[in-house]
Design a protein around this motif. Structure first.
Motif, PDB file in Angstrom:
ATOM      1  N   ALA A  76      63.748  24.668  25.142  1.00 40.41           N
ATOM      2  CA  ALA A  76      62.755  25.453  24.398  1.00 40.41           C
ATOM      3  C   ALA A  76      62.666  26.883  24.926  1.00 40.41           C
ATOM      4  CB  ALA A  76      61.388  24.782  24.483  1.00 40.41           C
ATOM      5  N   LEU A  77      62.774  27.054  26.239  1.00 39.72           N
ATOM      6  CA  LEU A  77      62.622  28.375  26.828  1.00 39.72           C
ATOM      7  C   LEU A  77      63.686  29.356  26.341  1.00 39.72           C
ATOM      8  CD1 LEU A  77      61.753  27.413  30.527  1.00 39.72           C
ATOM      9  CD2 LEU A  77      60.199  28.306  28.783  1.00 39.72           C
ATOM     10  N   VAL A  78      64.875  28.854  26.054  1.00 42.64           N
ATOM     11  CA  VAL A  78      65.934  29.746  25.580  1.00 42.64           C
ATOM     12  C   VAL A  78      65.621  30.293  24.186  1.00 42.64           C
ATOM     13  CG1 VAL A  78      67.712  28.639  26.965  1.00 42.64           C
ATOM     14  CG2 VAL A  78      67.295  27.822  24.645  1.00 42.64           C
ATOM     15  N   ASN A  79      64.656  29.661  23.487  1.00 48.70           N
ATOM     16  CA  ASN A  79      64.281  30.121  22.145  1.00 48.70           C
ATOM     17  C   ASN A  79      62.948  30.862  22.129  1.00 48.70           C
ATOM     18  OD1 ASN A  79      66.491  29.082  20.589  1.00 48.70           O
ATOM     19  ND2 ASN A  79      65.669  27.030  20.915  1.00 48.70           N
ATOM     20  N   LEU A  80      62.419  31.187  23.306  1.00 48.60           N
ATOM     21  CA  LEU A  80      61.084  31.763  23.392  1.00 48.60           C
ATOM     22  C   LEU A  80      60.992  33.117  22.698  1.00 48.60           C
ATOM     23  CD1 LEU A  80      58.328  31.007  24.563  1.00 48.60           C
ATOM     24  CD2 LEU A  80      58.925  32.278  26.620  1.00 48.60           C
ATOM     25  N   ASN A  81      62.062  33.861  22.688  1.00 45.62           N
ATOM     26  CA  ASN A  81      62.052  35.184  22.060  1.00 45.62           C
ATOM     27  C   ASN A  81      62.671  35.181  20.673  1.00 45.62           C
ATOM     28  OD1 ASN A  81      60.790  36.538  24.220  1.00 45.62           O
ATOM     29  ND2 ASN A  81      62.720  36.608  25.337  1.00 45.62           N
ATOM     30  N   LYS A  82      62.858  33.984  20.107  1.00 52.07           N
ATOM     31  CA  LYS A  82      63.368  33.872  18.742  1.00 52.07           C
ATOM     32  C   LYS A  82      62.205  33.624  17.797  1.00 52.07           C
ATOM     33  CE  LYS A  82      67.927  32.204  20.184  1.00 52.07           C
ATOM     34  NZ  LYS A  82      68.942  31.133  20.066  1.00 52.07           N
ATOM     35  N   GLY A  83      62.496  33.373  16.539  1.00 57.18           N
ATOM     36  CA  GLY A  83      61.451  33.157  15.552  1.00 57.18           C
ATOM     37  C   GLY A  83      60.692  31.875  15.800  1.00 57.18           C
ATOM     38  N   ASP A  84      59.517  31.771  15.146  1.00 54.04           N
ATOM     39  CA  ASP A  84      58.663  30.600  15.327  1.00 54.04           C
ATOM     40  C   ASP A  84      59.388  29.305  14.992  1.00 54.04           C
ATOM     41  OD1 ASP A  84      56.598  32.181  16.126  1.00 54.04           O
ATOM     42  OD2 ASP A  84      55.472  32.054  14.254  1.00 54.04           O
ATOM     43  N   ASP A  85      60.155  29.313  13.902  1.00 53.11           N
ATOM     44  CA  ASP A  85      60.776  28.073  13.447  1.00 53.11           C
ATOM     45  C   ASP A  85      61.723  27.496  14.502  1.00 53.11           C
ATOM     46  OD1 ASP A  85      59.393  28.285  11.077  1.00 53.11           O
ATOM     47  OD2 ASP A  85      61.016  29.320  10.039  1.00 53.11           O
ATOM     48  N   LEU A 140      61.715  28.116  17.691  1.00 51.32           N
ATOM     49  CA  LEU A 140      60.939  27.738  18.870  1.00 51.32           C
ATOM     50  C   LEU A 140      60.257  26.396  18.661  1.00 51.32           C
ATOM     51  CD1 LEU A 140      59.781  28.331  21.651  1.00 51.32           C
ATOM     52  CD2 LEU A 140      57.976  29.676  20.551  1.00 51.32           C
ATOM     53  N   PHE A 141      59.611  26.210  17.510  1.00 47.68           N
ATOM     54  CA  PHE A 141      58.915  24.954  17.245  1.00 47.68           C
ATOM     55  C   PHE A 141      59.892  23.779  17.163  1.00 47.68           C
ATOM     56  CE2 PHE A 141      55.317  27.554  15.397  1.00 47.68           C
ATOM     57  CZ  PHE A 141      54.449  27.258  16.432  1.00 47.68           C
ATOM     58  N   ARG A 142      61.040  24.003  16.545  1.00 48.60           N
ATOM     59  CA  ARG A 142      62.024  22.918  16.460  1.00 48.60           C
ATOM     60  C   ARG A 142      62.504  22.503  17.846  1.00 48.60           C
ATOM     61  NH1 ARG A 142      63.619  25.193  11.407  1.00 48.60           N
ATOM     62  NH2 ARG A 142      64.935  26.747  12.433  1.00 48.60           N
ATOM     63  N   GLN A 193      60.779  25.642   7.470  1.00 44.69           N
ATOM     64  CA  GLN A 193      59.648  25.640   8.389  1.00 44.69           C
ATOM     65  C   GLN A 193      59.408  24.249   8.965  1.00 44.69           C
ATOM     66  OE1 GLN A 193      56.396  27.957   7.047  1.00 44.69           O
ATOM     67  NE2 GLN A 193      54.960  27.209   8.569  1.00 44.69           N
ATOM     68  N   GLU A 194      59.042  24.189  10.232  1.00 42.79           N
ATOM     69  CA  GLU A 194      58.802  22.920  10.917  1.00 42.79           C
ATOM     70  C   GLU A 194      57.422  22.398  10.519  1.00 42.79           C
ATOM     71  OE1 GLU A 194      58.864  19.787  12.140  1.00 42.79           O
ATOM     72  OE2 GLU A 194      60.746  20.697  12.798  1.00 42.79           O
ATOM     73  N   GLU A 195      57.389  21.571   9.451  1.00 42.77           N
ATOM     74  CA  GLU A 195      56.126  21.163   8.839  1.00 42.77           C
ATOM     75  C   GLU A 195      55.303  20.213   9.703  1.00 42.77           C
ATOM     76  OE1 GLU A 195      56.370  20.055   4.663  1.00 42.77           O
ATOM     77  OE2 GLU A 195      58.360  20.997   4.553  1.00 42.77           O
ATOM     78  N   SER A 196      55.929  19.516  10.621  1.00 36.41           N
ATOM     79  CA  SER A 196      55.172  18.571  11.443  1.00 36.41           C
ATOM     80  C   SER A 196      54.371  19.264  12.540  1.00 36.41           C
ATOM     81  CB  SER A 196      56.121  17.536  12.073  1.00 36.41           C
ATOM     82  OG  SER A 196      57.059  18.172  12.920  1.00 36.41           O
ATOM     83  N   ILE A 197      54.694  20.533  12.826  1.00 37.41           N
ATOM     84  CA  ILE A 197      54.009  21.263  13.886  1.00 37.41           C
ATOM     85  C   ILE A 197      53.302  22.500  13.355  1.00 37.41           C
ATOM     86  CG2 ILE A 197      54.333  22.585  16.032  1.00 37.41           C
ATOM     87  CD1 ILE A 197      56.572  20.781  16.789  1.00 37.41           C
TER      88      ILE A 197
END
Length: 266
Positions: free
Chosen positions: A79-88, A90-92, A203-207
């Protein structure tokens, strides 16, 4: 939480913001920190927790790498490698961290089915023919933006896109609209404009479903808009009774609509 209690489902409340602990002191509250999150995973497994629900807002954290425990860093690296990417993205990746450790992610709307809304107007105020025209234009703009991981909403007034939601969120966009709308509309006696909210592509609908609530209604009223258009069964309405009551008192409509219905004759 009220729904879990009514269904007699055992649960723990996990908070990352320690100031929330007092709010939930009627229940068993677990304090968690990102840098020591392995403690949380071990606790949940020890208590035979199998399902996790994400609820509420959370700002992107300021990560202190020096404070990380080795086990926690190993857990969160995907997850940390996606911290500076878009919300989607990161949430995935956050969802995948939990799933790879044996947890099932349950969406809030699967437990509280009335959080989202089928097609129809919520409340007494209905959109005018001018509002419907603006809604159709707003959807066309939204469809061009929804493949980008920018935001979940925009404002259209008299056929003009006045604001687009970005990382600062809906409230920031509505504040901008309120401060600038009078100078941007080409007819002062024309339609007032509306907020449209819906799902981005993938979009990650579960989160992370789009959400409105009483504060959104107040912000829409302060911005001088006439209503809110929501994608059917895709946008959470918090404190629904209060939100509808505030909308009615402010002469604001809340319209939940299927995009295909709105797209006809656009």
């Amino acid at each position: 939480i009220r729904e879990l209690v009514s269904q007699k489902i055992d649960f723990f409340v996990v908070v990352f913001d320690l100031s929330l602990k007092q709010k939930f002191n009627k229940y068993t509250v677990i304090e968690a920190k990102i840098e020591t999150i392995s403690f949380l995973f071990k606790f949940l497994k020890r208590e035979n927790v199998s399902r996790v629900v994400f609820a509420g807002a959370m700002r992107r954290p300021i990560i202190k790498m020096a404070d990380f425990e080795r086990d926690s860093l190993d857990l969160l690296t995907p997850a940390l490698v996606n911290l500076n990417k878009g919300d989607d993205e990161l949430f995935r990746s956050i969802k995948q961290v939990f799933m790879s450790n044996g947890f099932h992610i349950e969406s809030p709307q699967s437990i509280c089915t009335d959080l989202v809304n089928s097609e129809g107007v919520l409340g007494k105020i209905k959109p005018s023919k001018y509002d419907i025209k603006d809604a159709k234009i707003a959807l066309q703009v939204f469809k061009k933006l929804y493949k980008t991981d920018i935001g979940q909403g925009l404002v259209v007034s008299q056929g003009l896109c006045i604001g687009v939601e970005t990382l600062p969120g809906t409230d920031a966009m509505l504040k901008f609209v309120g401060e600038n709308l009078e100078g941007l509309r080409y007819r002062q006696d024309g339609s007032k404009g509306l907020l449209l909210k819906g799902l981005k592509a993938g979009q990650e609908e579960s989160i992370d479903l789009p959400t409105i609530g009483p504060n959104t209604i107040k912000a829409v009223a302060q911005a001088g808009l006439s209503g809110i258009v929501l994608q059917e069964n895709s946008v959470i309405v918090l404190d629904k009774r209060l939100s509808i009551s505030l909308a009615d008192k402010s002469n604001i409509f809340i319209w939940s609509v299927n995009w295909k219905t709105l797209d006809k004759d656009a």
